[in-house]
Design a protein around this motif. Structure first.
Motif, mmCIF file in Angstrom:
data_model
loop_
_atom_site.group_PDB
_atom_site.id
_atom_site.type_symbol
_atom_site.label_atom_id
_atom_site.label_comp_id
_atom_site.label_asym_id
_atom_site.label_seq_id
_atom_site.Cartn_x
_atom_site.Cartn_y
_atom_site.Cartn_z
ATOM 1 N N TRP A 8 17.761 77.879 62.504
ATOM 2 C CA TRP A 8 18.122 78.024 61.094
ATOM 3 C C TRP A 8 18.687 79.400 60.758
ATOM 4 C CZ3 TRP A 8 18.989 74.781 57.308
ATOM 5 C CH2 TRP A 8 19.028 75.249 55.986
ATOM 6 N N HIS A 9 18.088 80.454 61.297
ATOM 7 C CA HIS A 9 18.467 81.822 60.919
ATOM 8 C C HIS A 9 19.511 82.463 61.844
ATOM 9 C CE1 HIS A 9 15.423 82.057 57.797
ATOM 10 N NE2 HIS A 9 14.522 81.612 58.646
ATOM 11 N N ILE A 10 19.587 82.014 63.086
ATOM 12 C CA ILE A 10 20.477 82.664 64.044
ATOM 13 C C ILE A 10 21.652 81.769 64.460
ATOM 14 C CG2 ILE A 10 20.636 83.789 66.293
ATOM 15 C CD1 ILE A 10 18.866 85.267 64.267
ATOM 16 N N ALA A 58 16.095 86.166 69.854
ATOM 17 C CA ALA A 58 15.372 85.680 68.681
ATOM 18 C C ALA A 58 14.032 85.075 69.074
ATOM 19 C CB ALA A 58 16.219 84.647 67.941
ATOM 20 N N GLN A 78 13.157 78.167 63.600
ATOM 21 C CA GLN A 78 13.549 79.391 62.904
ATOM 22 C C GLN A 78 14.791 80.004 63.539
ATOM 23 O OE1 GLN A 78 9.805 81.498 63.252
ATOM 24 N NE2 GLN A 78 9.312 81.163 61.076
ATOM 25 N N THR A 79 14.841 79.973 64.851
ATOM 26 C CA THR A 79 16.015 80.487 65.570
ATOM 27 C C THR A 79 17.262 79.674 65.227
ATOM 28 O OG1 THR A 79 14.630 81.229 67.420
ATOM 29 C CG2 THR A 79 16.991 80.967 67.841
ATOM 30 N N LEU A 138 10.356 84.337 66.878
ATOM 31 C CA LEU A 138 10.843 83.220 66.068
ATOM 32 C C LEU A 138 10.645 81.901 66.810
ATOM 33 C CD1 LEU A 138 14.227 84.604 64.630
ATOM 34 C CD2 LEU A 138 12.016 84.473 63.486
ATOM 35 N N PRO A 147 24.036 79.869 61.147
ATOM 36 C CA PRO A 147 25.003 80.721 60.420
ATOM 37 C C PRO A 147 26.227 81.086 61.255
ATOM 38 C CG PRO A 147 22.767 81.475 60.034
ATOM 39 C CD PRO A 147 22.685 80.448 61.123
ATOM 40 N N GLN A 148 26.017 81.321 62.546
ATOM 41 C CA GLN A 148 27.145 81.696 63.403
ATOM 42 C C GLN A 148 27.968 80.480 63.817
ATOM 43 O OE1 GLN A 148 26.402 84.868 66.402
ATOM 44 N NE2 GLN A 148 24.251 84.686 65.796
ATOM 45 N N GLN A 173 21.624 85.837 72.215
ATOM 46 C CA GLN A 173 21.089 85.985 70.861
ATOM 47 C C GLN A 173 19.930 85.025 70.618
ATOM 48 O OE1 GLN A 173 23.923 86.160 67.676
ATOM 49 N NE2 GLN A 173 25.530 87.023 68.958
#
Length: 216
Positions: free
Chosen positions: A134-136, A122, A131-132, A127, A139-140, A118
């Motif tokens: 923070w966004h990917i 990204a 950004q990777t 990204l 969260p997981q 993943q």
């Protein structure tokens, strides 16, 4: 056993004063250790040159030292090199240093648990690394961090009792003073502080389960 005498208004008031100190020290240490632990864990996950290896050494040293030794070092060792603190602030510093090292590993493990596929997808989509993250990744990773983080916070709350060795006026310290007043007080007082710790920590565990459900 003298429950009536042990639970007199004055004794209960004195215990509550100790509980306030316990919660204050725990709350500040939780906030500071969480912030520092997240920063350190993220830096180690990102493998920042020079900084990451240095932090790794610091974390491993702190994690493998007894918390009691760290408390004693902060209170009695640092003044020898000119760094003096109040008992309360010293307890917060010692707890924060130890717990931040533990939390940093929880954060690093949570971030590392995100599948590399993943992350690579990204990055290939354009990204940046931040950004990777923070966004990917975050969260997981957060979903897996919640239970161990709350468990660590519960441990921190219980570990505040170790500061009794430097005479921090927390719950256990005040309980000891009350128990010293009468030989019939120990069991009633110990039962009471056991209930207090249980109620607080059980409440935190329920919050953990609810957060885990929401992030699932």
């Amino acid at each position: 056993m003298d429950f009536i005498g042990a639970y007199s208004p004055d004794n209960l008031r004195f215990l509550m004063e100790g509980l306030k100190i316990t919660l204050f020290v725990a709350f500040i240490a939780i906030i500071l250790s969480f912030v520092i632990g997240c920063i350190v864990g993220t830096i180690r996950y990102a493998k920042v040159p020079i900084l990451s290896p240095i932090l790794m050494v610091i974390v491993e040293v702190l994690r493998n030292l007894p918390l009691l030794l760290i408390i004693l070092f902060v209170q009695f060792g640092l003044p020898e090199i000119g760094i003096k603190m109040t008992i309360t602030f010293g307890a917060i510093v010692a707890l924060t240093a130890f717990e931040a090292s533990m939390i940093s590993e929880i954060v690093r493990a949570g971030l590392t648990s995100v599948p590399k596929g993943q992350v690579e997808a990204a990055r290939s989509s354009g990204l940046t690394q931040m950004q990777t993250l923070w966004h990917i990744v975050l969260p997981q990773g957060l979903r897996k961090m919640v239970p161990p983080l709350v468990s660590q916070f519960i441990s921190l709350l219980k570990d505040t009792s170790l500061a009794v060795i430097i005479s921090l006026a927390e719950l256990v310290h005040n309980a000891q003073i009350i128990m010293g007043q009468n030989s019939n007080y120990p069991i009633p007082i110990l039962l009471l502080i056991a209930v207090i710790y249980f109620v607080i920590n059980y409440a935190l565990s329920l919050i953990s389960k609810r957060l885990e459900t929401k992030t699932a």
